[in-house]
Structures are given as structure tokens and as C-alpha cells.
Design an enzyme around this catalytic site. Structure first.
Site, mmCIF file in Angstrom:
data_model
loop_
_atom_site.group_PDB
_atom_site.id
_atom_site.type_symbol
_atom_site.label_atom_id
_atom_site.label_comp_id
_atom_site.label_asym_id
_atom_site.label_seq_id
_atom_site.Cartn_x
_atom_site.Cartn_y
_atom_site.Cartn_z
ATOM 1 N N ASN A 1 20.178 0.347 9.963
ATOM 2 C CA ASN A 1 18.751 0.025 10.018
ATOM 3 C C ASN A 1 18.327 -0.579 11.354
ATOM 4 O OD1 ASN A 1 18.552 1.031 7.488
ATOM 5 N ND2 ASN A 1 18.170 -0.932 6.454
ATOM 6 N N LEU B 1 0.495 0.376 6.174
ATOM 7 C CA LEU B 1 0.499 -0.726 7.151
ATOM 8 C C LEU B 1 0.852 -0.218 8.545
ATOM 9 C CD1 LEU B 1 2.257 -3.490 5.013
ATOM 10 C CD2 LEU B 1 -0.190 -3.153 5.408
ATOM 11 N N PRO C 1 4.515 3.176 0.495
ATOM 12 C CA PRO C 1 3.467 3.666 1.390
ATOM 13 C C PRO C 1 3.758 3.351 2.855
ATOM 14 C CG PRO C 1 2.748 1.677 0.229
ATOM 15 C CD PRO C 1 4.111 2.018 -0.297
ATOM 16 N N VAL C 2 2.998 4.011 3.751
ATOM 17 C CA VAL C 2 3.092 3.708 5.187
ATOM 18 C C VAL C 2 1.724 3.247 5.707
ATOM 19 C CG1 VAL C 2 5.104 5.130 5.826
ATOM 20 C CG2 VAL C 2 2.848 6.190 5.657
ATOM 21 N N CYS D 1 9.882 8.607 -2.804
ATOM 22 C CA CYS D 1 11.318 8.376 -2.642
ATOM 23 C C CYS D 1 11.835 7.631 -3.864
ATOM 24 C CB CYS D 1 11.618 7.614 -1.364
ATOM 25 S SG CYS D 1 11.435 5.863 -1.515
ATOM 26 N N ARG E 1 12.762 8.473 5.425
ATOM 27 C CA ARG E 1 11.479 7.861 5.778
ATOM 28 C C ARG E 1 11.486 7.244 7.159
ATOM 29 N NH1 ARG E 1 8.137 5.851 2.341
ATOM 30 N NH2 ARG E 1 7.882 4.009 3.630
ATOM 31 N N ILE F 1 10.595 -7.229 -3.397
ATOM 32 C CA ILE F 1 10.236 -6.275 -2.333
ATOM 33 C C ILE F 1 9.948 -4.895 -2.942
ATOM 34 C CG2 ILE F 1 10.928 -5.283 -0.104
ATOM 35 C CD1 ILE F 1 11.204 -8.218 0.187
HETATM 36 C C1 UD1 Z 1 13.423 -1.264 5.559
HETATM 37 C C2 UD1 Z 1 14.853 -0.799 5.363
HETATM 38 C C3 UD1 Z 1 15.228 -0.794 3.890
HETATM 39 C C4 UD1 Z 1 14.959 -2.161 3.285
HETATM 40 C C5 UD1 Z 1 13.527 -2.617 3.578
HETATM 41 C C6 UD1 Z 1 13.253 -4.045 3.127
HETATM 42 C C7 UD1 Z 1 15.190 0.742 7.182
HETATM 43 C C8 UD1 Z 1 15.402 2.149 7.622
HETATM 44 N N1 UD1 Z 1 14.980 0.553 5.889
HETATM 45 O O1 UD1 Z 1 12.588 -0.312 4.890
HETATM 46 O O2 UD1 Z 1 16.608 -0.471 3.780
HETATM 47 O O3 UD1 Z 1 15.140 -2.090 1.893
HETATM 48 O O4 UD1 Z 1 13.264 -2.555 4.992
HETATM 49 O O5 UD1 Z 1 14.117 -4.925 3.755
HETATM 50 O O6 UD1 Z 1 15.247 -0.183 7.978
HETATM 51 N N2 UD1 Z 1 4.934 -1.556 2.422
HETATM 52 C C9 UD1 Z 1 3.632 -1.218 2.220
HETATM 53 N N3 UD1 Z 1 2.998 -0.473 3.182
HETATM 54 C C10 UD1 Z 1 3.628 -0.076 4.322
HETATM 55 C C11 UD1 Z 1 4.973 -0.433 4.520
HETATM 56 C C12 UD1 Z 1 5.607 -1.166 3.546
HETATM 57 O O7 UD1 Z 1 3.019 -1.572 1.218
HETATM 58 O O8 UD1 Z 1 3.005 0.592 5.156
HETATM 59 C C13 UD1 Z 1 5.660 -2.347 1.398
HETATM 60 C C14 UD1 Z 1 6.844 -1.628 0.795
HETATM 61 O O9 UD1 Z 1 6.451 -0.767 -0.257
HETATM 62 C C15 UD1 Z 1 7.687 -2.783 0.345
HETATM 63 C C16 UD1 Z 1 7.437 -3.856 1.414
HETATM 64 O O10 UD1 Z 1 6.225 -3.465 2.060
HETATM 65 O O11 UD1 Z 1 7.236 -3.276 -0.885
HETATM 66 C C17 UD1 Z 1 8.513 -3.997 2.458
HETATM 67 O O12 UD1 Z 1 8.846 -2.710 2.950
HETATM 68 P P1 UD1 Z 1 9.342 -2.498 4.449
HETATM 69 O O13 UD1 Z 1 9.849 -3.804 4.982
HETATM 70 O O14 UD1 Z 1 8.287 -1.811 5.230
HETATM 71 O O15 UD1 Z 1 10.561 -1.507 4.250
HETATM 72 P P2 UD1 Z 1 11.019 -0.320 5.171
HETATM 73 O O16 UD1 Z 1 10.781 -0.656 6.605
HETATM 74 O O17 UD1 Z 1 10.492 0.962 4.649
#
Ligand code: UD1
Length: 419
Positions: A23, A125, A122-123, A116, A92, A326
Site C-alpha cells: 500500500n 472524496l 466510493p471515490v 468491490c 481500485r 472503516i
Molecule cells: C486504503 C488501503 C486499504 C485499507 C484502507 C483503510 C490501499 C491500496 N488500500 O484503501 O487496504 O483498508 O486504506 O486503511 O492503500 N471513502 C469515501 N469516499 C472516498 C474515499 C473513501 O467515503 O472517496 C471511505 C471509504 O469507503 C472508507 C473510508 O473512507 O469507509 C476510508 O477509506 P480509504 O482510507 O480511502 O481507503 P482506501 O484508500 O481505498
């Protein structure tokens, strides 16, 4: 697809070397798009996800050579700022290229990741942050199309901590006009190592390691060489494995300061963890105390170790619980652990775990990386034979897992080409 066949009941002994962090490496590969040039990355884990990211860069026009634990990347002639659905849907983290592509080319076309196994992820943010930096965003056939002649610095306050959105915004901001402030930024070691990589490329970032990052845009960056940090999640999975199987294993080349919450949780279950520089000596009789755990952003207990610790607590002497704050849906290992004799009851995002004396081997499978490793380590403890199907997911995140466990004394083998 391959499967792993495990004969449980062997104690783990000896040494195991932790690989580089998946990661942390993925956003750094994306960051090499920011400045044309040749990069040499060392301590890169040899994993499917890394190969997927390498392929994303190749589509963009970079040259990528992957030798065992090294990546040689040349982004000089990268000229096609697009990440196709075929690759993004399988991982992702490919979405990380959005920020760097936009910052370098003023234009990016990146597929939305889609669903997934961890429920809706979602993306929004990521997109909001890029938009706040002045990009025009459109949706075209499942692709995000972002345009900005020049990104302009601004203040972005993340409503929740997001590793990916922080990384994307950071990579977009380093070449902006003016100053960007990211508030409530993620402080996971993956983000800190990305920020340090960017600074070495010539970026101006203050507040690294804190939740407020102040980025003063620079006009250009340069290509560099770098070594990837150790994988704290792989190391934490080994701790849980020793706890389950019992034994005495020294985990080498770890970064224990990134693992405080994990080490603390392991010690609370009765696992003896002795830290000495980059090594962790882990000893366990296999008899475990119950524990109430809640996942949280760093430095809290990582959601990526929720599943392995659930396997661990399934044989603790009493009732435990794990709440995932999370990913409230990240529980697809529960039904499989139950097939092995675990007693786990789900209440929303909380798993109530009634410790059982022992687990029993069974054919099991999962659809995500961490759930799959939980099943492997449960199999190390279980009586009889466990078959973990669809090893594909494990191969995304754990390098040569069967070889590492075999070297520790486990009876585990890979069978190729089965379901
Ligand atoms: C990264 C890690 C994953 C880990 C996660 C949390 C990588 C490749 N993956 O995933 O292994 O489990 O961090 O430590 O590094 N969220 C939103 N909108 C967004 C982005 C996120 O609502 O645009 C939410 C997600 O659904 C989740 C939370 O924010 O509930 C945290 O997610 P995030 O920290 O973004 O995880 P990833 O970066 O996808």
C-alpha cells in the site's frame, strides 16, 4: 485458480522476512508519472497488485521493468493519460493515477473502480479534492474525465480520513499554482512515505506525519530512486499466525513504530512480542485471552488486520468483539471461519466472537486479500486439512505466503490450476 492446502497443528518456528509495503508502493508508482525520468524503486513486493499498477503505467506510455524486488520505471515518454476499466476494475488503487496525470498533462481519463468485496467504496472524496483544485470533472462511459490547464492551490477539509483521497490530492497539489492545505489528511505510513518521496522529488510539503499538510506548488519535479517501507500489515498477519499456531518466530525487517496498535492488541491476547530494532520476536503458547477491538484510522488498529485478528480471537478463552469503523461491510470471512467451527455473530459493523477450543479444517474461500489470509492462518491452527480456494486474492497482497509459512515449519502447499 490455485488453492492452498494446509495441514493444521504445526507450531511456527524460525525467522521470516517482511516484504516491502504494497500500500506504500502503489501510490509511489503513480507518483513517478509526475515528473518525466527514470526511477529505481527497491524493496518492492513481488505481487499481482504491483504488476497491475505497472501495467497501468505501461498503458500510459511509461516503460516499466519489474525485477524480483525492484522496479525500473521510465516515465519520459508517457503521453496517454488514461487508466482503462480492464485494469482499474481489478484494483481500485489504480485510481491513484488521477492526481498525477492531471497535474502533469492537464487532462486525465480514469475509469471509476466500481464495486468491490468490501462493500461500497466510493471515490467521491478523491473527485471533490481534484475539483477543489480547479479541475473540471465529467463522467463519460464510466470514466472520470478531468481537465485543468493549471491546478490552483486551495484549502481542502476532508470530512473523513481517507488514505486514497489524501494521496491523490497530495499528488495533484505538488505541481499546483500557489498553496494547498489538506486538513484531516490521512497519516497512515503509506501516506507519510508518499509525502517523503514527493519531497525528495522536489515538492514542498510541510506537516508530514500530521493531519494538516501544507503544500506549496513547485513548477517541476525530478525523478529519484527510493526504497519502499516494510509492510506493517504482512508483519501483523504473521503475529496473528504465531498467536494461532503457537511457536517462536522472529519477524525481520519490519518497522515496529508503524505497528504500535497491532503490537499492543497482540500483547493483550497474551502473545509475547519483543521489539528489537527492525525485528519482532513473537512467542505464543497458542492459548489466547479475549479482547475487544475497534478499527480506526492510523495510529489506531488497522482495518486490514481485522480479519486476521478475528481468526485469532475465534480461539480465545472467552468472548471477544471486533468493530470495524472503516468498512462496516468487511466481514466476508465470518461465514468461512464459521465453516471451520468459529462462533461469530454479526451485529451491524460489530462481530461478537465466542472463543472455541479449536477450529477444524474445511474448504473455504474469500473474495478479498485480508479475509483470505485470515483463512490461511486459521488453517494453520485447525485440526485436519484446510483448503483455501481462490488464492488469487492472496497473491494480490502476500508475497510467496506458502513459502514463508513452510519455512516457519507449517505444512502448506499450493495446488495449481484448481477452482
Ligand atoms: C486504503 C488501503 C486499504 C485499507 C484502507 C483503510 C490501499 C491500496 N488500500 O484503501 O487496504 O483498508 O486504506 O486503511 O492503500 N471513502 C469515501 N469516499 C472516498 C474515499 C473513501 O467515503 O472517496 C471511505 C471509504 O469507503 C472508507 C473510508 O473512507 O469507509 C476510508 O477509506 P480509504 O482510507 O480511502 O481507503 P482506501 O484508500 O481505498
Amino acid at each position: 485458480m490455485d488453492k492452498l492446502v494446509i495441514e493444521g497443528g504445526k507450531r511456527l518456528q524460525g525467522e521470516v522476512v517482511v516484504s516491502g509495503s504494497k500500500n506504500a508502493t502503489l501510490p509511489i508508482i503513480a507518483a513517478t508519472l509526475l515528473a518525466p525520468g527514470r526511477y529505481h524503486l527497491a524493496n518492492v513486493p513481488n505481487l499481482v497488485d504491483i504488476r497491475t499498477m505497472a501495467n497501468v503505467l505501461r498503458v500510459i506510455g511509461a516503460q516499466v521493468e519489474h525485477r524480483a524486488h525492484e522496479l525500473l520505471i521510465d516515465t519520459e515518454h508517457a503521453n496517454f493519460p488514461e487508466a482503462p476499466y480492464e485494469l482499474v476494475k481489478t484494483m481500485r488503487a489504480s485510481f491513484y493515477v488521477l492526481g498525477p496525470l492531471l497535474a502533469r498533462f492537464g487532462h486525465a481519463r480514469v475509469s471509476l473502480p466500481g464495486g468491490c468485496a468490501l462493500g461500497p467504496r466510493p471515490v467521491n472524496l478523491h473527485i471533490k479534492a481534484i475539483e477543489a483544485l480547479g479541475a473540471k470533472i465529467a463522467l463519460d462511459g464510466g470514466y472520470i474525465v478531468a481537465e485543468a490547464k493549471k491546478l490552483v492551490g486551495t484549502k481542502i477539509v476532508f470530512p473523513i480520513s481517507s488514505v486514497g483521497a489524501t494521496g491523490n490530492a497530495l499528488m495533484a497539489a505538488v505541481l499546483c499554482d500557489g498553496e494547498t492545505i489538506l486538513e484531516n489528511a490521512a497519516i497512515e505510513p503509506d501516506i507519510t512515505s508518499l509525502a517523503e518521496f514527493l519531497v525528495r522529488m522536489g515538492a514542498n510539503i510541510e506537516g508530514i506525519g500530521t493531519t494538516t499538510l501544507r503544500i506549496r506548488g513547485v513548477s517541476s519535479l525530478k525523478a529519484i530512486d527510493a526504497e519502499m517501507i516494510p509492510d506493517r500489515i504482512e508483519a501483523g498477519s504473521f503475529i496473528a499466525a504465531v498467536g494461532l499456531a503457537g511457536g517462536d518466530v522472529t519477524i525481520k525487517n519490519a518497522q515496529p513504530e508503524h505497528m504500535q496498535a497491532t503490537i499492543h492488541a497482540a500483547r493483550q491476547t497474551g502473545i509475547d512480542v519483543e521489539v528489537s530494532g527492525k525485528n519482532l520476536r513473537v512467542r505464543s503458547s497458542g492459548k489466547l485471552e479475549p479482547l475487544h477491538l475497534t478499527t480506526a484510522p492510523y495510529p489506531g488498529f488497522p482495518t486490514d488486520l481485522q480479519a486476521p485478528f478475528m481468526a485469532l480471537l475465534s480461539v480465545a478463552d472467552g468472548n471477544s468483539s471486533i468493530t470495524d469503523t472503516i468498512y462496516p461491510d468487511r466481514f466476508n470471512h465470518v461465514s468461512e471461519l464459521t465453516r471451520m467451527g468459529a462462533k461469530i455473530h454479526l451485529q451491524g459493523n460489530c462481530a461478537l466472537i465466542e472463543g472455541v477450543d479449536d477450529l477444524h479444517g474445511a474448504p473455504v474461500m474469500s473474495t478479498d486479500i485480508r479475509a483470505s489470509v485470515a483463512l490461511v492462518i486459521a488453517g494453520l491452527r485447525a485440526k485436519g486439512q484446510t483448503e483455501v480456494l481462490r488464492v488469487y486474492h492472496l497473491d494480490r497482497g502476500y508475497e510467496k505466503i506458502e513459502e514463508k509459512f513452510s519455512a516457519m515449519g507449517a505444512t502448506i502447499r499450493r495446488e495449481e490450476g484448481t477452482l
